[in-house]
Design a protein around this motif. Structure first.
Motif, PDB file in Angstrom:
ATOM      1  N   THR A  45     -13.075   0.736   1.597  1.00  0.00           N
ATOM      2  CA  THR A  45     -12.766  -0.213   0.527  1.00  0.00           C
ATOM      3  C   THR A  45     -11.659   0.320  -0.368  1.00  0.00           C
ATOM      4  O   THR A  45     -11.198  -0.394  -1.253  1.00  0.00           O
ATOM      5  N   CYS A  46     -11.242   1.565  -0.154  1.00  0.00           N
ATOM      6  CA  CYS A  46     -10.143   2.115  -0.934  1.00  0.00           C
ATOM      7  C   CYS A  46      -9.479   3.245  -0.156  1.00  0.00           C
ATOM      8  O   CYS A  46     -10.052   3.800   0.778  1.00  0.00           O
ATOM      9  N   THR A  47      -8.261   3.563  -0.561  1.00  0.00           N
ATOM     10  CA  THR A  47      -7.535   4.663   0.057  1.00  0.00           C
ATOM     11  C   THR A  47      -8.025   5.980  -0.517  1.00  0.00           C
ATOM     12  O   THR A  47      -8.167   6.125  -1.721  1.00  0.00           O
ATOM     13  N   PHE A  70      -6.081  -2.388   6.841  1.00  0.00           N
ATOM     14  CA  PHE A  70      -5.193  -3.481   6.451  1.00  0.00           C
ATOM     15  C   PHE A  70      -5.324  -4.702   7.350  1.00  0.00           C
ATOM     16  O   PHE A  70      -4.896  -5.791   7.001  1.00  0.00           O
ATOM     17  N   ASP A  71      -5.920  -4.531   8.543  1.00  0.00           N
ATOM     18  CA  ASP A  71      -6.006  -5.659   9.462  1.00  0.00           C
ATOM     19  C   ASP A  71      -7.205  -6.556   9.182  1.00  0.00           C
ATOM     20  O   ASP A  71      -7.316  -7.635   9.728  1.00  0.00           O
ATOM     21  N   GLU A  79      -4.752  -4.227  -1.449  1.00  0.00           N
ATOM     22  CA  GLU A  79      -5.047  -2.993  -0.750  1.00  0.00           C
ATOM     23  C   GLU A  79      -3.770  -2.231  -0.393  1.00  0.00           C
ATOM     24  O   GLU A  79      -3.718  -1.004  -0.492  1.00  0.00           O
ATOM     25  N   ILE A  80      -2.743  -2.976   0.025  1.00  0.00           N
ATOM     26  CA  ILE A  80      -1.474  -2.331   0.359  1.00  0.00           C
ATOM     27  C   ILE A  80      -0.865  -1.696  -0.889  1.00  0.00           C
ATOM     28  O   ILE A  80      -0.355  -0.579  -0.850  1.00  0.00           O
ATOM     29  N   ILE A 236       1.527  -4.147  -6.995  1.00  0.00           N
ATOM     30  CA  ILE A 236       1.781  -2.737  -7.274  1.00  0.00           C
ATOM     31  C   ILE A 236       1.729  -2.474  -8.777  1.00  0.00           C
ATOM     32  O   ILE A 236       1.136  -1.498  -9.241  1.00  0.00           O
ATOM     33  N   ASP A 237       2.374  -3.356  -9.556  1.00  0.00           N
ATOM     34  CA  ASP A 237       2.358  -3.208 -11.015  1.00  0.00           C
ATOM     35  C   ASP A 237       0.929  -3.250 -11.550  1.00  0.00           C
ATOM     36  O   ASP A 237       0.561  -2.480 -12.446  1.00  0.00           O
ATOM     37  N   LYS A 238       0.123  -4.147 -10.990  1.00  0.00           N
ATOM     38  CA  LYS A 238      -1.271  -4.258 -11.419  1.00  0.00           C
ATOM     39  C   LYS A 238      -2.052  -3.000 -11.064  1.00  0.00           C
ATOM     40  O   LYS A 238      -2.858  -2.499 -11.861  1.00  0.00           O
TER      41      LYS A 238
END
Length: 265
Positions: A45-47, A70-71, A79-80, A236-238
């Motif tokens: 659920t996270c990197t 990612f798929d 997520e990306i 990305i900003d978020k």
């Protein structure tokens, strides 16, 4: 090192954990750094990024990055973006991309889309120069290997066929053989045949990782690809803002902890 999840449930987190344990020790006595999903279609659920000792050796310090799947259908720019932000905050460069597959026989659309995403992020030339494909969950005991051969399933032929598909799809016909390894993340170290094959493949992977002739990829080039994906910059900003808020909250907790400890004394 960058441990890439291509398909949720590919056995990538299990592989990361296996590569942190000394060969002579039992994995069951070691804390698993990377959470493993019990369900095939559900990934992280996270990197997660961790600095580890490769096969438990203190002199072999490496960084593993274990990403979300990612798929998966529920994955999105969020997520990306989380992966990009964490990568840029924690790393300067990448030595190697490990594309983890689960006994594949063909190139699925999800794999194709993911590889195209990383071509865009890191540059086609640089990505393919720094990638290795790892097949997991293909048992490597003498008995299992012979059993597959009796069914006309040869491990080398499987790899060769998959490599040909990849080279054709991504216009890599002029390049040499794509690097593949078979590493059974759940092998039984009590059996010499399984243990030997795991150790040989794990050592081959480490040799690729520290290869000084391999060009390191700076994470700064990721930003060049952001504009090609609608809504990704906003995500990305978020993610950056959320990381900053989390960092502030952690700092507050640390100060409260210090205050409490001083008062206790």
């Amino acid at each position: 090192w960058y441990q890439r999840r291509v398909r949720a449930g590919a056995g990538k987190s299990a592989l990361c954990n296996a590569l942190t344990v000394p060969i002579e020790e039992s994995e069951e006595f070691y804390h698993k750094i990377f959470p493993e999903s019990a369900k095939v279609d559900i990934g992280n659920t996270c990197t997660i990024l961790a600095n580890v000792n490769y096969l438990g050796a203190p002199e072999k310090k490496v960084s593993f990055i274990d990403t979300v799947g990612f798929d998966s259908t529920e994955k999105s720019n969020t997520e990306i973006a989380e992966f990009i932000v964490k990568l840029k905050e924690c790393c300067d460069f990448i030595n190697l991309f490990a594309v983890v597959l689960k006994s594949p026989t063909r190139i699925e659309d999800s794999l194709k889309d993911t590889l195209e995403l990383f071509e865009t992020m890191f540059g086609k030339g640089q990505f393919w120069e720094n990638v290795v494909f790892i097949i997991t969950n293909l048992e490597q005991s003498d008995k299992k290997i012979q059993g597959r051969k009796k069914k006309s399933i040869d491990d080398c032929s499987l790899i060769s066929d998959l490599s040909k598909q990849l080279k054709k799809i991504f216009d890599l016909e002029s390049t040499g053989n794509l690097p593949f390894l078979i590493i059974d993340a759940h092998c039984d170290m009590d059996y010499d045949d399984e243990r030997t094959r795991f150790e040989d493949s794990a050592n081959a992977l480490y040799t690729m990782l520290i290869d000084k002739n391999r060009r390191e990829i700076s994470v700064d080039i990721i930003t060049q690809a952001v504009g090609k994906y609608e809504g990704l910059q906003e995500a990305i900003d978020k993610a950056k803002e959320e990381n900053n808020q989390l960092r502030i909250e952690n700092q507050k907790l640390e100060k409260e902890k210090e205050k409490y400890l001083r008062a206790a004394k």
